[in-house]
Design an enzyme around this catalytic site. Structure first.
Site, PDB file in Angstrom:
ATOM      1  N   LEU A  33      93.855  30.480  24.383  1.00  0.00           N
ATOM      2  CA  LEU A  33      94.088  30.753  22.957  1.00  0.00           C
ATOM      3  C   LEU A  33      93.296  29.815  22.035  1.00  0.00           C
ATOM      4  O   LEU A  33      93.662  29.643  20.882  1.00  0.00           O
ATOM      5  CB  LEU A  33      95.596  30.718  22.620  1.00  0.00           C
ATOM      6  CG  LEU A  33      96.461  31.738  23.363  1.00  0.00           C
ATOM      7  CD1 LEU A  33      97.927  31.624  22.919  1.00  0.00           C
ATOM      8  CD2 LEU A  33      95.976  33.177  23.125  1.00  0.00           C
ATOM      9  N   ASP A  51      94.124  26.959  30.664  1.00  0.00           N
ATOM     10  CA  ASP A  51      92.675  26.794  30.649  1.00  0.00           C
ATOM     11  C   ASP A  51      92.105  26.979  32.057  1.00  0.00           C
ATOM     12  O   ASP A  51      92.636  26.407  33.018  1.00  0.00           O
ATOM     13  CB  ASP A  51      92.368  25.382  30.138  1.00  0.00           C
ATOM     14  CG  ASP A  51      90.933  25.228  29.730  1.00  0.00           C
ATOM     15  OD1 ASP A  51      90.687  24.927  28.546  1.00  0.00           O
ATOM     16  OD2 ASP A  51      90.041  25.397  30.598  1.00  0.00           O
ATOM     17  N   TYR A 141      73.784  28.189  25.148  1.00  0.00           N
ATOM     18  CA  TYR A 141      74.704  29.297  25.421  1.00  0.00           C
ATOM     19  C   TYR A 141      74.095  30.224  26.476  1.00  0.00           C
ATOM     20  O   TYR A 141      74.712  30.518  27.514  1.00  0.00           O
ATOM     21  CB  TYR A 141      75.018  30.062  24.122  1.00  0.00           C
ATOM     22  CG  TYR A 141      75.670  31.394  24.383  1.00  0.00           C
ATOM     23  CD1 TYR A 141      76.906  31.458  25.019  1.00  0.00           C
ATOM     24  CD2 TYR A 141      75.043  32.583  24.026  1.00  0.00           C
ATOM     25  CE1 TYR A 141      77.490  32.692  25.297  1.00  0.00           C
ATOM     26  CE2 TYR A 141      75.620  33.804  24.295  1.00  0.00           C
ATOM     27  CZ  TYR A 141      76.842  33.860  24.927  1.00  0.00           C
ATOM     28  OH  TYR A 141      77.413  35.068  25.210  1.00  0.00           O
TER      29      TYR A 141
HETATM   30  N1  UFG Z   1      72.368  37.850  10.372  1.00  0.00           N
HETATM   31  C1  UFG Z   1      72.091  37.724   9.031  1.00  0.00           C
HETATM   32  N2  UFG Z   1      73.073  37.199   8.242  1.00  0.00           N
HETATM   33  C2  UFG Z   1      74.282  36.793   8.718  1.00  0.00           C
HETATM   34  C3  UFG Z   1      74.543  36.923  10.101  1.00  0.00           C
HETATM   35  C4  UFG Z   1      73.552  37.456  10.902  1.00  0.00           C
HETATM   36  O1  UFG Z   1      71.013  38.077   8.571  1.00  0.00           O
HETATM   37  O2  UFG Z   1      75.108  36.291   7.925  1.00  0.00           O
HETATM   38  C5  UFG Z   1      71.339  38.436  11.244  1.00  0.00           C
HETATM   39  C6  UFG Z   1      70.878  37.509  12.352  1.00  0.00           C
HETATM   40  O3  UFG Z   1      69.833  36.689  11.888  1.00  0.00           O
HETATM   41  C7  UFG Z   1      70.463  38.501  13.422  1.00  0.00           C
HETATM   42  C8  UFG Z   1      71.392  39.697  13.212  1.00  0.00           C
HETATM   43  O4  UFG Z   1      71.914  39.549  11.903  1.00  0.00           O
HETATM   44  O5  UFG Z   1      69.161  38.918  13.205  1.00  0.00           O
HETATM   45  C9  UFG Z   1      72.544  39.728  14.184  1.00  0.00           C
HETATM   46  O6  UFG Z   1      73.158  38.451  14.187  1.00  0.00           O
HETATM   47  P1  UFG Z   1      74.537  38.155  14.934  1.00  0.00           P
HETATM   48  O7  UFG Z   1      74.876  36.723  14.676  1.00  0.00           O
HETATM   49  O8  UFG Z   1      75.533  39.187  14.587  1.00  0.00           O
HETATM   50  O9  UFG Z   1      74.162  38.369  16.466  1.00  0.00           O
HETATM   51  P2  UFG Z   1      73.031  37.662  17.347  1.00  0.00           P
HETATM   52  O10 UFG Z   1      71.974  38.695  17.553  1.00  0.00           O
HETATM   53  O11 UFG Z   1      72.615  36.352  16.833  1.00  0.00           O
HETATM   54  O12 UFG Z   1      73.897  37.319  18.644  1.00  0.00           O
HETATM   55  C10 UFG Z   1      74.204  38.218  19.622  1.00  0.00           C
HETATM   56  C11 UFG Z   1      75.503  37.803  20.291  1.00  0.00           C
HETATM   57  C12 UFG Z   1      75.339  36.470  20.973  1.00  0.00           C
HETATM   58  C13 UFG Z   1      74.163  36.531  21.892  1.00  0.00           C
HETATM   59  C14 UFG Z   1      72.922  36.976  21.173  1.00  0.00           C
HETATM   60  C15 UFG Z   1      71.770  37.152  22.104  1.00  0.00           C
HETATM   61  O13 UFG Z   1      76.535  37.720  19.344  1.00  0.00           O
HETATM   62  O14 UFG Z   1      76.498  36.186  21.705  1.00  0.00           O
HETATM   63  O15 UFG Z   1      73.156  38.227  20.545  1.00  0.00           O
HETATM   64  O16 UFG Z   1      70.590  36.855  21.452  1.00  0.00           O
HETATM   65  F1  UFG Z   1      73.917  35.321  22.418  1.00  0.00           F
END
Ligand code: UFG
Length: 333
Positions: A33, A51, A141
């Site tokens: 949690l 855990d 990660y």
């Molecule tokens: N983004 C924005 N503004 C925000 C949040 C995100 O522009 O406030 C953009 C990011 O730059 C990215 C896209 O939206 O281009 C998606 O971002 P997310 O944070 O939603 O997802 P990520 O692609 O960074 O991450 C996902 C998974 C991770 C994984 C990763 C692999 O959530 O767990 O893909 O690259 F590690």
């Protein structure tokens, strides 16, 4: 016999528990949690709070319950946090998995399906990304998840534990009934941030970078509905039950959408205004990530049914608009 779901109170794990119970499985949930929510755990699941790094705790669960197989979601998953605090990721994700495998060996449990990630690839050589591409994570990660895959590979050789590693792309959406959904604190994912802005819980969405080499200059991602993603886990479990060899699959919708396209989709789905600000690039973001999921379709017989981004956005919207503070935040404070 039961399926043990580690991290069954989290966003993705809770959706797995609901679908397993829908299919008539008996489910045991373990969750500490830390990021999961008690309210997300299906009432028919048997829940143990604890855990996975605590071997005595895990042993006690395996002793009390007749565990047939494991689905492992219990991990930290924020890229930026992993850059600042890599040891947290190696401890919880890698060491936690090591302890789990030890308990599985001791109790002769021989099947595990687990969450891996597109972040194991790093900057892709080309898109769509197949399972054959080189893995070269660019953050702790992704590295921790790749190490988890390697732990599985070597424990299989020594003890015969069969595994399926599922490399997720951008998981989004929620159960169609909106009973459960995504609730992270802090929230970093694009779709929840867009929808919280539509709900006026945030003033604006900051677009991280408008100078990428893409049609509209913003990053392109492959969004997969959480319910389709979980379907692949159930198929992976059947695949192992049928005695098939360990394997690795990419899970995405095989289609890319830019950040700007996602904001436009959200405007259409919600009918709300979504103010936007342009910001600098977020470090470590690859410009384009799109999965090839052909292998999962061919080998597992996976047929994703909710591939339209409007459907993904609509189900996410149903959850966020009906749970504007997520799961009972007031209880947690
Ligand atoms: N983004 C924005 N503004 C925000 C949040 C995100 O522009 O406030 C953009 C990011 O730059 C990215 C896209 O939206 O281009 C998606 O971002 P997310 O944070 O939603 O997802 P990520 O692609 O960074 O991450 C996902 C998974 C991770 C994984 C990763 C692999 O959530 O767990 O893909 O690259 F590690």
């Amino acid at each position: 016999m039961s399926v043990l779901v580690l991290g069954g109170a989290g966003y993705i794990g809770s959706h797995a528990v609901y679908q397993l119970i829908d299919q008539g499985e008996h489910v045991v949930v373990v969750d500490n949690l830390e990021t999961g929510h008690r309210e997300a755990i299906h009432h028919e699941a048997t829940f143990y709070e604890g855990d996975i790094r605590n071997v005595d705790f895990l042993r006690s669960v395996f002793k009390k319950e007749a565990i047939e197989s494991v689905i492992h979601f219990a991990a930290n998953s924020l890229v930026a946090e992993s850059m600042e605090n890599p040891l947290k990721y190696f401890d919880n994700n890698v060491y936690g998995t090591q302890v789990l495998l030890k308990a599985m060996v001791e109790h002769d449990v021989k099947k595990i399906v687990f969450s891996s990630t597109a972040a194991t690839f790093g900057e892709p050589e080309s898109v769509p990304i197949t399972e054959l591409q080189q893995t070269n994570p660019t953050n702790p990660y992704g590295e921790s998840k790749l190490m988890m895959e390697k732990l599985m590979k070597w424990t299989e050789k020594a003890y015969g534990i069969k595994y399926v590693a599922l490399r997720y792309f951008n998981v989004a959406g929620a159960r169609e009934t909106a009973e459960i959904g995504e609730d992270h604190f802090p929230e970093t994912h694009l779709i929840p941030i867009i929808l919280q802005t539509a709900l006026k819980k945030r003033a604006h969405v900051t677009i991280f970078g408008v100078d990428y080499d893409t049609d509209d200059g913003t990053c392109i991602r492959d969004y997969i509905h959480v319910e389709d993603l979980i379907q692949a886990h159930l198929l992976a479990l059947d695949y192992l039950r049928e005695g098939n060899p360990s394997n690795v699959f990419n899970l995405g919708s095989s289609q890319g959408f830019s950040v700007k396209q996602m904001i436009e989709t959200a405007k259409e789905v919600t009918g709300r205004d979504i103010p936007v600000k342009m910001g600098p690039r977020r470090s470590g973001d690859p410009s384009i990530l799109i999965a090839s999921s052909e292998k999962a379709k061919k080998v597992l017989g996976w047929t994703p049914k909710r591939t339209s981004v409007s459907k993904i956005m609509l189900d996410a919207w149903k959850w966020h608009s009906s749970h504007q503070d997520g799961y009972k935040k007031e209880v947690k404070k």
